[in-house]
Design a protein around this motif. Sequence first.
Motif, PDB file in Angstrom:
ATOM      1  N   GLY A  97       4.554  11.160  -6.271  1.00  0.00           N
ATOM      2  CA  GLY A  97       3.835  10.024  -6.828  1.00  0.00           C
ATOM      3  C   GLY A  97       3.157   9.120  -5.831  1.00  0.00           C
ATOM      4  O   GLY A  97       2.850   7.979  -6.166  1.00  0.00           O
ATOM      5  N   ILE A  98       2.899   9.604  -4.605  1.00  0.00           N
ATOM      6  CA  ILE A  98       2.183   8.759  -3.644  1.00  0.00           C
ATOM      7  C   ILE A  98       0.672   8.840  -3.847  1.00  0.00           C
ATOM      8  O   ILE A  98      -0.067   7.967  -3.398  1.00  0.00           O
ATOM      9  CB  ILE A  98       2.553   9.140  -2.199  1.00  0.00           C
TER      10      ILE A  98
ATOM     11  N   SER B 205      15.363  10.387   4.097  1.00  0.00           N
ATOM     12  CA  SER B 205      15.649   9.942   2.745  1.00  0.00           C
ATOM     13  C   SER B 205      15.300  11.045   1.752  1.00  0.00           C
ATOM     14  O   SER B 205      14.634  12.019   2.068  1.00  0.00           O
ATOM     15  CB  SER B 205      14.824   8.683   2.445  1.00  0.00           C
ATOM     16  N   SER B 206      15.756  10.872   0.503  1.00  0.00           N
ATOM     17  CA  SER B 206      15.397  11.829  -0.531  1.00  0.00           C
ATOM     18  C   SER B 206      13.890  11.768  -0.761  1.00  0.00           C
ATOM     19  O   SER B 206      13.258  10.720  -0.624  1.00  0.00           O
ATOM     20  CB  SER B 206      16.137  11.504  -1.826  1.00  0.00           C
TER      21      SER B 206
ATOM     22  N   SER C  67       0.835  -1.203   0.000  1.00  0.00           N
ATOM     23  CA  SER C  67       0.000   0.000   0.000  1.00  0.00           C
ATOM     24  C   SER C  67       0.876   1.262   0.000  1.00  0.00           C
ATOM     25  O   SER C  67       2.104   1.177  -0.008  1.00  0.00           O
ATOM     26  CB  SER C  67      -0.920  -0.009   1.223  1.00  0.00           C
ATOM     27  N   SER C  68       0.230   2.411   0.035  1.00  0.00           N
ATOM     28  CA  SER C  68       0.968   3.681   0.003  1.00  0.00           C
ATOM     29  C   SER C  68       1.597   4.019   1.347  1.00  0.00           C
ATOM     30  O   SER C  68       2.474   4.876   1.420  1.00  0.00           O
ATOM     31  CB  SER C  68       0.029   4.823  -0.399  1.00  0.00           C
ATOM     32  N   TYR C  69       1.153   3.338   2.394  1.00  0.00           N
ATOM     33  CA  TYR C  69       1.647   3.640   3.740  1.00  0.00           C
ATOM     34  C   TYR C  69       1.503   2.407   4.620  1.00  0.00           C
ATOM     35  O   TYR C  69       0.824   1.430   4.261  1.00  0.00           O
ATOM     36  CB  TYR C  69       0.883   4.824   4.341  1.00  0.00           C
ATOM     37  N   TYR C  70       2.162   2.450   5.767  1.00  0.00           N
ATOM     38  CA  TYR C  70       2.058   1.353   6.728  1.00  0.00           C
ATOM     39  C   TYR C  70       1.877   1.949   8.122  1.00  0.00           C
ATOM     40  O   TYR C  70       1.849   3.179   8.284  1.00  0.00           O
ATOM     41  CB  TYR C  70       3.300   0.456   6.655  1.00  0.00           C
ATOM     42  N   PHE C  71       1.777   1.107   9.141  1.00  0.00           N
ATOM     43  CA  PHE C  71       1.508   1.568  10.496  1.00  0.00           C
ATOM     44  C   PHE C  71       2.689   1.264  11.419  1.00  0.00           C
ATOM     45  O   PHE C  71       3.292   0.196  11.356  1.00  0.00           O
ATOM     46  CB  PHE C  71       0.236   0.915  11.045  1.00  0.00           C
ATOM     47  N   SER C  72       2.986   2.210  12.300  1.00  0.00           N
ATOM     48  CA  SER C  72       4.148   2.130  13.188  1.00  0.00           C
ATOM     49  C   SER C  72       3.736   2.525  14.601  1.00  0.00           C
ATOM     50  O   SER C  72       2.727   3.211  14.801  1.00  0.00           O
ATOM     51  CB  SER C  72       5.238   3.089  12.678  1.00  0.00           C
TER      52      SER C  72
ATOM     53  N   LYS D 203       6.747   6.374   0.625  1.00  0.00           N
ATOM     54  CA  LYS D 203       7.645   7.296  -0.080  1.00  0.00           C
ATOM     55  C   LYS D 203       7.890   8.486   0.836  1.00  0.00           C
ATOM     56  O   LYS D 203       6.968   8.941   1.515  1.00  0.00           O
ATOM     57  CB  LYS D 203       7.033   7.771  -1.403  1.00  0.00           C
ATOM     58  N   ASN D 204       9.103   8.988   0.853  1.00  0.00           N
ATOM     59  CA  ASN D 204       9.408  10.121   1.727  1.00  0.00           C
ATOM     60  C   ASN D 204       8.857  11.419   1.141  1.00  0.00           C
ATOM     61  O   ASN D 204       9.169  11.771   0.000  1.00  0.00           O
ATOM     62  CB  ASN D 204      10.916  10.246   1.943  1.00  0.00           C
ATOM     63  N   LEU D 205       8.053  12.127   1.938  1.00  0.00           N
ATOM     64  CA  LEU D 205       7.376  13.336   1.460  1.00  0.00           C
ATOM     65  C   LEU D 205       7.924  14.609   2.082  1.00  0.00           C
ATOM     66  O   LEU D 205       7.452  15.702   1.767  1.00  0.00           O
ATOM     67  CB  LEU D 205       5.871  13.237   1.783  1.00  0.00           C
TER      68      LEU D 205
END
Length: 316
Positions: free
Chosen positions: A256-257, A251-252, A141-146, A229-231
């Motif tokens: 595109g998310i 990160s860089s 997916s576009s994101y995960y949980f932490s 992706k790092n935003l």
Amino acid sequence: MAAILLTVWKRSDKLKILISALKKNRPPKIYVACDGPRENLFDEYKEVNEVKKSIDELIDWDCNIYKLYSEKNLGCRKAMTKAINWFFANEEEGIILEEDCIPITDFIPYCSELLEIYRENKKIWTISGTNLQDGFIRGDSSYYFSIHFNCWGWASWRDRWVNFDSNLDSWPMAREKKLLEGILKDPIEINFWTKIFDKLYKYQKPDSWAYRFHLTCFLNNALHIMPNKNLIKNIGFDNDATHTKLNLKSSSTQNGIMPLIHPKLIQRDVFADKYIFYNHYKMTIKKRIKVIFKMPLYYPKKVIKLMIILYKKIVK
């Protein structure tokens, strides 16, 4: 589009970059909180005034601006806490950006969409724009949980923030009952965070609001959304930084998310959290090696990639 809080102080060069990035989204409602200069530092008075001038001159699109300017210096913890309290006293939800956290264009729509989707899900406490996985993609997916809170560009809701234990009143009981053991499991992580919270509670050091909120989140079993992706680009690693003088860089950034692909299950990515801990909280070669050997054997390509990253860090 969600309301935005900008927390600023004396770095007008960083603020100008931030406002230039925000101009691409043209957010219609911006709150600005600025800490005051320290006493008897004339150059700092000039720097803070330059920041205020930049706010007036550079936010030139159709936008409602609300200001909270401190005449005296409150310091990082008190200034940030006061600013976020003020923001959520006026907004039920919103986005928080410090002056050195530069968002890409996708960041604001990403936060705005997730604020709406997870508004009623009290398990989710924050939405982060920062990815610290060094290229590893977590899930499909576009994101995960932490379980880890990250303050480099984030969003939240009033009803989550109102639980903030700024004075760490809950720490003595949590320490006595060993509550971190039930949350973190790993003895190395438990020892690391116990030392941090002990130092905060006993000596009020470092002057950090974020660690205090981190504890609040731990004790409430909170989950945080992390993008794949790092935003956010953190440009605050210099001598003017309050806490980020060390080489702890994000990160860089990656566009595109959007549109977002949502995960089917809401559950913590344990290995992603382990990676963040050993590679960004415990930044030693020994700990980096440990995380390689703790990786499951069914991640052979990831192990190889991580070993390459480790090698590059050693030879630098």
